[in-house]
Design a protein around this motif. Structure first.
Motif, short mmCIF file in Angstrom:
data_model
loop_
_atom_site.label_atom_id
_atom_site.label_comp_id
_atom_site.label_asym_id
_atom_site.label_seq_id
_atom_site.Cartn_x
_atom_site.Cartn_y
_atom_site.Cartn_z
N GLU A 36 2.44 6.20 8.91
CA GLU A 36 3.07 5.81 7.65
C GLU A 36 2.56 6.69 6.50
N VAL A 37 1.29 7.06 6.58
CA VAL A 37 0.72 7.94 5.54
C VAL A 37 1.41 9.30 5.59
N GLU A 38 1.62 9.77 6.80
CA GLU A 38 2.30 11.07 6.93
C GLU A 38 3.73 10.99 6.37
N LYS A 39 4.40 9.88 6.66
CA LYS A 39 5.77 9.71 6.14
C LYS A 39 5.79 9.77 4.61
N ALA A 40 4.82 9.11 3.99
CA ALA A 40 4.76 9.12 2.52
C ALA A 40 4.55 10.55 2.02
N CYS A 41 3.68 11.30 2.70
CA CYS A 41 3.45 12.70 2.32
C CYS A 41 4.74 13.51 2.47
N ASP A 42 5.42 13.30 3.59
CA ASP A 42 6.69 14.02 3.84
C ASP A 42 7.68 13.76 2.71
N LYS A 43 7.73 12.52 2.29
CA LYS A 43 8.72 12.12 1.29
C LYS A 43 8.43 12.74 -0.08
N ILE A 44 7.17 12.80 -0.45
CA ILE A 44 6.83 13.18 -1.83
C ILE A 44 6.41 14.64 -1.99
N LEU A 45 5.65 15.16 -1.04
CA LEU A 45 4.99 16.45 -1.29
C LEU A 45 5.83 17.64 -0.84
N LYS A 46 5.86 18.65 -1.71
CA LYS A 46 6.54 19.90 -1.37
C LYS A 46 5.49 20.92 -1.00
N GLU A 47 5.89 21.87 -0.15
CA GLU A 47 4.93 22.86 0.30
C GLU A 47 4.38 23.65 -0.89
N ALA A 48 3.07 23.78 -0.94
CA ALA A 48 2.45 24.49 -2.06
C ALA A 48 2.37 25.98 -1.77
N GLU A 49 2.53 26.76 -2.84
CA GLU A 49 2.40 28.21 -2.72
C GLU A 49 0.93 28.53 -2.42
N LYS A 50 0.70 29.51 -1.55
CA LYS A 50 -0.70 29.87 -1.25
C LYS A 50 -1.22 30.80 -2.35
N ILE A 51 -2.25 30.35 -3.03
CA ILE A 51 -2.82 31.20 -4.07
C ILE A 51 -4.32 31.34 -3.84
N THR A 52 -4.92 32.39 -4.38
CA THR A 52 -6.36 32.56 -4.25
C THR A 52 -6.97 32.52 -5.66
N VAL A 53 -7.81 31.53 -5.87
CA VAL A 53 -8.42 31.36 -7.19
C VAL A 53 -9.85 31.89 -7.14
N ILE A 54 -10.20 32.67 -8.14
CA ILE A 54 -11.58 33.15 -8.24
C ILE A 54 -12.24 32.43 -9.42
N ARG A 55 -13.34 31.75 -9.13
CA ARG A 55 -14.03 31.00 -10.20
C ARG A 55 -15.33 31.70 -10.51
N ASP A 56 -15.64 31.81 -11.78
CA ASP A 56 -16.90 32.46 -12.15
C ASP A 56 -17.84 31.41 -12.74
N PHE B 161 0.81 -1.22 0.00
CA PHE B 161 0.00 0.00 0.00
C PHE B 161 0.84 1.28 0.00
N TYR B 162 1.82 1.37 0.90
CA TYR B 162 2.54 2.66 1.07
C TYR B 162 3.38 3.00 -0.17
N GLU B 163 3.91 1.94 -0.79
CA GLU B 163 4.66 2.13 -2.03
C GLU B 163 3.74 2.71 -3.12
N SER B 164 2.53 2.16 -3.21
CA SER B 164 1.57 2.66 -4.19
C SER B 164 1.13 4.08 -3.86
N LEU B 165 1.00 4.36 -2.58
CA LEU B 165 0.59 5.71 -2.17
C LEU B 165 1.62 6.74 -2.63
N GLU B 166 2.89 6.39 -2.50
CA GLU B 166 3.94 7.30 -2.96
C GLU B 166 3.83 7.55 -4.46
N ILE B 167 3.54 6.49 -5.21
CA ILE B 167 3.39 6.65 -6.67
C ILE B 167 2.23 7.60 -6.97
#
Lengths: 433, 428
Positions: A215-235, A114-120
């Motif tokens: 383990e889920v948090e570890k996978a997130c730590d390994k793969i995910l980079k902090e995202a820039e905070k943006i504000t999207v306006i949808r019409d 599972f955790y290997e697939s989660l990383e993918i």
């Protein structure tokens, strides 16, 4: 370590853990002692999001119909020409994705690794790679997907109904777009949509199965980079969607044995409070059970006269984007069914609803909800669906219990008004063709 | 997998798969009939008529009210064709008693099914004229609606053409003209014969009081003199001799190409897992040769997949394409098969297929209905191997095994559903 919050529903014997990952992603872990585990990684971005801008932009960007779905296909292609499916193949997980009007989701289920697939999963969905050549190739594949739905009576019936009910609401847009609209898609527009909507702050991950939250948090730590905070306006351009339906009928012809019909009931009364929306959504289901189930007078009269097929389905959709109810079946005479429907509703409004019928219907809706917790896939999908509407799946059972006959009776009067009805029909191909 | 099994009457077996991982329980009552064309219409119609009403609950509304009372109980008709067998009857999905606040959902649901099966609503000693007539119309509608789903319909058409001289080509629903001939009297006669002569298998998956349920079910057979029939096994065709070409023309927008192959493998030979492995590499997954080449590289279609059947030894390759691409797609499919025949299988492809099949087997344990289907259908083939046992077998397979499966494959029939050329199609 992130701050992990636990929520439990004792009656259901279900719980989840949640944390906000430092990348900006909301994560939900629902423990379930099953052989299979399931993950759904989703973004609040669907077919309706075709006009948007960042708060720092001057003008709105308008993109071709079908782009969210196109993007879903293209994301599977990774740099170096590798397909994400090939990566999942190494773990044995079964992966897929879907796009709806309001969300795009990437999923997999597996019994092992599972955790290997989660990383993918986390990796490929956060690494877009598009070129003009691969975009062109996809136009051929999606073109055939659109053709397949053109021949699909259920899809055509539903499409026709949305176009009849609504004048402005973007639920009218076909999720896959059209052969013409997807021909306008190129790599630049795909990147623009990706960068706007696949920001981790706009996404959520839900995993369900025999899974460890750390383990889920570890996978997130390994793969995910902090995202820039943006504000999207949808019409959504739907503020002045009229109460009445746009067109009373939507009719097409296909190679079917018998006419198929779907009667739609449009509703524009949508609360801003998610709990109230959940309540109304389930009350609509209870009302459907009372009015159209196999115990109902409507079903039995029409079935006994062979006016409808054995299967009369009803289903409600009530989210912050739209609200409607659908009654569908097959019939040699959909117009006769429609007038009988109108008559029946008026009769029921006059008579009032009865308590025994209400209690049995409520029990049915309540039990169906409990039953939905037997599959990790159902739990994950329902959880995200609720989350994206601002609701919590584990609150639903209590909300259903709180629904009263009086509430449903009022709903009957609010919902069922003839100007809000439309019908979509798929007829067999007529002789002259 | 099966924890307990008891013979309730002559060739009436009740099997219990015990698990407490679900919030629901599953029950099925199944008649096993030979799949022969003069029986299918009766076998398909009977459950539909039984579900319309019984002595105790004479109308559909009465039955549905009872089901609502039983916490959203669901009883549906079963009708499966499996090799030389037609399996039909009733099946139910019910909420476990833990959640029903004192109502014995399990016993009451099974009791309701027994009422439907053993105490049907009769008029003048035969089935109700109204219900029989209504359900005949309903069944004919179902048969005629088969054409609505072109993907499935094209595969059924292929099977029908390919298996003209075998039982596998027979539609489990029956033919319209045979349904039309049924009368309340003839259906009642068939019912009596079915109750006394067809082998019966009953399954419960979940948690129940096995003794109590067995006694209740056994008592239903007290007054039925059972004289069970034996269903003869049929041989499958292992090799095609020449290729049949079939073209249908209908008002469709997308062409449907289906290729039918003889594989020479089936569950009974205990080597079916090799066919499944082959299938995974060839066209059963999104990393298969068909997906990667015919869809991804050639951009010919949205779907192109292969499906194998555990009982009749047939593999179908199905795809939706532009009408003009028929030859190209057909050649591309054959080319991928030849690649495997020539041993063009990487270790990666092989390992992926193995893991994916393992995954599929193990997922059987997460659904009550799939556990039943596994135990029941494999049981009919004389196998009592569990999904875990099959996983062990998979681990012993080699790349050469897959090459050997491909070498045995022969193309039997090519079916193509195409549109009416140059005509205006009404778009609505």
């Amino acid at each position: 370590m992130a701050n992990i919050i636990t929520k439990e529903n004792k009656m259901l014997n279900e719980k989840y853990y949640t944390f906000k990952h430092k990348s900006g992603l909301e994560v939900y872990v629902i423990p379930k002692k099953m052989t299979t585990s399931y993950a759904i990684f989703a973004t609040r971005y669907g077919a309706i999001d075709n006009k948007f801008k960042l708060d720092t932009d001057k003008d709105f960007t308008i993109v071709p119909d079908g782009i969210a779905h196109f993007l879903e296909h293209k994301l599977f292609e990774c740099e170096g020409g590798i397909d994400a499916f090939e990566l999942f193949a190494k773990t044995g997980a079964s992966a897929n994705a879907f796009t709806s009007n309001t969300m795009t989701a990437y999923i997999f289920s597996c019994a092992e690794n599972f955790y290997e697939s989660l990383e993918i999963l986390l990796d490929f969905a956060t690494h877009p790679y598009f070129t003009e050549k691969t975009v062109q190739k996809e136009q051929g594949i999606i073109g055939q997907e659109i053709r397949m739905y053109d021949d699909h009576p259920g899809a055509r019936l539903n499409k026709g109904l949305m176009k009849a009910l609504y004048e402005k609401n973007k639920i009218r847009i076909d999720v896959a777009g059209t052969i013409e609209s997807i021909s306008e898609i190129n790599a630049d527009i795909l990147y623009k949509c990706y960068n706007t909507f696949y920001n981790l702050n706009n996404m959520a991950l839900c995993v369900c199965g025999d899974i460890d939250v750390n383990e889920v948090e570890k996978a997130c730590d390994k793969i995910l980079k902090e995202a820039e905070k943006i504000t999207v306006i949808r019409d959504y351009e739907d503020e002045d969607e009229p109460k009445s339906v746009y067109r009373k009928r939507s009719i097409c012809e296909l190679d079917v044995a018998k006419p198929m019909f779907a009667i739609g009931i449009k509703d524009i009364k949508i609360s801003r409070d998610p709990k109230e929306r959940t309540k109304k959504a389930y009350a609509m289901e209870i009302l459907n059970e009372m009015l159209f189930s196999q115990s109902s007078k409507f079903y039995n009269d029409l079935y006994n006269e062979n006016l409808i097929a054995q299967d009369l389905s009803s289903g409600a959709e009530h989210t912050k984007y739209c609200s409607f109810n659908v009654i569908s079946s097959e019939s040699e005479n959909p117009e006769e069914v429609y007038s009988r429907f109108v008559e029946y509703i008026e009769e029921r409004k006059k008579q009032g609803l009865n308590n025994e019928e209400f209690e049995l219907s409520k029990r049915t809706v309540y039990a169906s909800h409990i039953k939905s917790f037997d599959s990790v896939e159902n739990i994950g999908d329902n959880f995200i669906y609720n989350l994206f509407d601002g609701a919590d799946l584990l609150d639903a059972a209590d909300i259903i219990s709180s629904i009263t006959l009086d509430y449903v009776e009022k709903l009957l009067h609010q919902l069922y008004q003839e100007e809000c009805y439309a019908m979509s029909i798929v007829n067999p191909i007529s002789e002259e063709n | 997998m099966i924890k307990k099994s008891v013979e309730l009457a002559n060739d009436v077996v009740f099997k219990y798969i015990e698990t407490d991982k679900f919030k629901t329980n599953y029950f099925s009552f199944n008649f096993i009939s030979p799949l022969v064309s003069d029986k299918t219409a009766y076998n398909s119609l009977l459950p539909l008529v039984l579900m319309r009403g019984c002595e105790k609950y004479p109308t559909q509304a009465d039955i549905n009210k009872k089901l609502q009372y039983l916490y959203s109980g669901e009883i549906v008709a079963r009708n499966d064709a499996f090799g030389e067998y037609q399996i039909f009857g009733l099946k139910a999905n019910m909420l476990d008693n833990r959640y029903s606040q004192g109502t014995d959902v399990t016993m009451e649901t099974v009791d309701l099914i027994c009422n439907m099966l053993f105490k049907p609503l009769l008029e003048n000693g035969v089935f109700s004229e109204k219900y029989t007539r209504g359900e005949k119309i309903n069944l004919i509608d179902i048969i005629e609606s088969e054409r609505n789903n072109k993907t499935k319909y094209s595969m059924e058409r292929l099977k029908e053409e390919m298996c003209q001289n075998e039982v596998f080509g027979i539609s489990k629903l029956g033919k319209v003209e045979n349904v039309q001939k049924i009368t309340p009297q003839s259906l009642y006669n068939a019912y009596k014969e079915i109750l006394s002569t067809y082998p019966i298998e009953i399954y419960f998956v979940g948690k129940c009081d096995f003794e109590k349920l067995s006694n209740m079910l056994a008592s239903q057979f007290n007054s039925i003199g059972r004289k069970p029939i034996t269903i003869n096994k049929v041989k499958t065709i292992e090799k095609a001799t020449n290729v049949k070409q079939i073209v249908d023309i209908e008002n469709v927008k997308q062409g449907k190409l289906c290729l039918g192959f003889r594989t020479g493998y089936k569950v009974e030979d205990n080597k079916y897992y090799l066919l499944q492995l082959f299938n995974e590499v060839f066209g059963g997954s999104p990393t298969s040769k068909l997906f990667m080449n015919v869809r991804e590289k050639m951009s010919l279609c949205y779907y192109c997949r292969s499906i194998v059947n555990q009982r009749n030894g047939i593999m179908i390759v199905a795809s939706g394409i532009e009408f003009s691409n028929k030859e190209i797609a057909e050649n591309a499919i054959i080319e991928q098969l030849n690649a495997i025949k020539n041993g063009d299988i990487t270790l990666e492809e092989f390992e992926s297929a193995r893991k994916s099949i393992r995954n599929g087997y193990l997922q059987v344990y997460d659904s009550a209905e799939s556990m039943e289907t596994w135990a029941f259908f494999r049981g009919l083939c004389g196998s009592n191997a569990t999904p875990t046992d099959e996983c062990d077998k998979i681990d012993t397979a080699t790349i050469n095994d897959i090459k050997n499966v491909a070498a045995k494959m022969t193309l039997d029939t090519v079916y193509f559903l195409k549109g009416i050329e140059k005509s205006e199609v009404n778009n609505g």
